[in-house]
Design an enzyme around this catalytic site. Structure first.
Site: not given
Length: 396
Positions: A9, A92, A180, A207-208, A240, A282-283, A329-331, A378
Site C-alpha cells: 500500500n 493498491r 478511496h 474517510h478522513l 490538497r 497534520d491534524m 476519522g478514527e482518532h 485496505e
C-alpha cells in the site's frame, strides 16, 4: 506449506505492507511492516500482527527505485515462511481509469496503460507503480495484481459521474471516478457485519485523513462520492485544496502568471490544512496548537465535511447512518464531535463518552442517525481480491 500474498500500500514516501495467508476462506495476517524512505538511509521494519519486532534493516543510501528494500522483504518472507509460499504481490493502485473495474494481473501492457493515467493522479500513480517495476526487475516470474481505488465507484450513475462540459470530453475519459474505494469497500463490509439492518438503508462513510473523501452508500454500492476526475476534489485535505472555483485557477494562471506545473504543486502540496493554517498538514499538530491559523484550518475542515455529508444525504434521499474512518476519522474525537454538531439539524447526535473512547457505536440514545467509528483495512481488502483472483479459473 500455506499460500501467501504480499500486499503493498504505497504512500507518498513510505509503503505499508502485509503478508497474508490465503489458504483459508478469509486471509489471515502473518506479519506487517513499513518501507520508510523519508530519511537519507531508507528503513525497513517488519512486525508481527501483535506489533512485536520481527526484522529491521536500514540502507546507507537509497537506490533509484527502492528495489533493495523489496529484495529484503522477499528474502525475509522466504526465510520465515518458505521459499515457495508466495503466490502473488497485490498493489493498491489509485487510478484505474474507465477500463478497470476490478482486480487485474499486471502485465507490461496493463502497467503501461496505468502509467498513462498519471496526469489524473500525478501525486499518487507514479508512486503506486514504482514498486511494480522494482519487483518485476527482481522477480520477473512473480505474479503481481492491481487493485484499484476507483473500482468501487465504477457503477456511478451518469448524473453522479458527469461533468457539465461538452460531451466529447467525457468520451475521452473526463468524468468523475472517485477514490478511496478500497477503504470504502472494507468499511461497507464491516458495517454490514456489525449492523445488517443498515444494508438497505442510507449511509455515508467519511474517510478522513491526509487524503479525505466521502461515499454515499446504499445496498453496499457507491451512489456518489466527493472526489472526481482526480484526488483533488471534495473535502479539505492535508495539503490538497478540495473543491475550488475553477475561476481561481484561471486567475492564478492569467493574473499571477503561474505555470500549470506551479498551480499543480500549489494544489497538491501547499493547500488544504497546511495552506490555511500556515503551520502544518497534520491534524494532531493543529488540534494541539493555540494559533488562530490552526483553529481556522480545523474549522474549515469540519465545515466542509458537514456540508458535503449533507450533499451525500441529498444523493441518497436521506441519511440513516454515518461512519467515520481513516486516520483522522478514527482518532480525532474533536473532529467527529464538531462535524456531528454541525449536522444536528439532520438528527445526528453522539454520546460524548463513547466518542471520547472511540467506541464502535458513538451515536447518542436519541440520535435519529446511527453513528459509527470503524477502522479501515485496505491491505485486507486487497488480500481478499488477490486470493479470489488466484483461485479463479485460468488464474496466473
Amino acid at each position: 506449506m500455506s499460500d501467501t500474498v504480499l500486499v503493498l500500500n504505497s504512500g507518498s514516501s513510505s509503503i505499508k505492507f502485509g503478508l497474508f495467508d490465503i489458504s483459508a476462506a478469509e486471509p489471515v495476517l502473518l506479519c506487517k511492516g513499513l518501507l520508510d524512505e523519508h530519511e537519507a538511509r531508507p528503513r525497513l521494519v517488519v512486525k508481527s500482527p501483535a506489533g512485536d519486532d520481527l526484522f529491521a534493516a536500514r540502507k546507507e543510501a537509497p537506490d533509484a527505485d527502492g528495489g533493495h528494500l523489496f529484495a529484503d522483504v522477499l528474502a525475509f518472507i522466504e526465510e520465515r515462511f518458505g521459499a515457495h509460499s508466495l503466490r502473488a504481490v497485490g498493489h493498491r493502485i489509485v487510478h484505474g481509469g474507465p477500463d478497470y473495474s476490478g482486480p487485474v494481473v499486471l502485465t507490461d501492457d496493463v502497467t503501461a496503460k496505468l502509467a498513462a493515467l498519471t496526469p489524473l493522479a500525478p501525486l499518487h500513480q507514479p508512486r503506486c507503480l514504482a514498486p511494480v517495476r522494482a519487483l518485476a526487475a527482481i522477480r520477473p516470474a512473480l505474479t503481481q495484481i492491481a487493485c484499484f481505488d476507483t473500482a468501487f465507484h465504477h457503477g456511478l450513475a451518469p448524473s453522479a459521474r458527469r461533468f457539465a462540459v461538452p460531451r466529447h470530453y467525457e468520451e475521452r475519459g473526463v468524468r468523475r471516478y472517485g477514490f478511496h474505494g478500497l477503504s470504502f469497500e472494507y468499511v461497507a463490509g464491516r458495517l454490514a457485519a456489525i449492523a445488517p439492518e443498515l444494508i438497505a438503508k442510507r449511509s455515508v462513510i467519511a474517510h478522513l485523513g491526509n487524503g479525505a473523501s466521502l461515499c454515499a452508500l446504499h445496498h453496499g454500492r457507491s451512489i456518489d462520492t466527493t472526489m472526481g476526475l482526480t484526488p483533488l476534489d471534495g473535502l479539505v485535505m492535508g495539503t490538497r485544496c478540495g473543491t475550488i472555483d475553477p475561476g481561481v485557477l484561471l486567475y492564478l494562471q492569467q493574473h499571477e502568471k503561474m505555470s500549470a506545473e506551479q498551480i499543480q504543486h500549489l494544489l497538491y502540496h501547499e493547500s488544504g490544512l497546511l495552506g490555511v493554517s500556515g503551520i502544518s498538514a497534520d491534524m494532531r499538530t493543529l488540534l494541539a496548537s493555540g494559533e488562530a491559523g490552526a483553529r481556522e484550518a480545523v474549522e474549515l475542515f469540519t465545515y466542509r465535511a458537514a456540508q458535503q455529508i449533507a450533499m451525500m444525504a441529498t444523493a441518497l434521499g436521506g441519511l440513516d447512518c454515518l461512519v467515520f474512518t481513516g486516520g483522522i476519522g478514527e482518532h480525532a474525537k474533536e473532529i467527529r464531535s464538531a462535524i456531528c454538531e454541525r449536522l444536528g439539524w439532520l438528527g445526528v447526535g453522539i454520546d460524548a463518552a463513547a466518542n471520547d473512547a472511540a467506541r464502535e457505536r458513538i451515536g447518542a440514545g436519541g440520535s435519529a442517525i446511527d453513528v459509527f467509528v470503524i477502522p479501515t483495512d485496505e491491505e485486507m481488502i486487497i488480500a481478499r481480491h488477490c486470493a479470489a483472483l488466484i483461485r479463479s479459473p485460468g488464474a496466473t
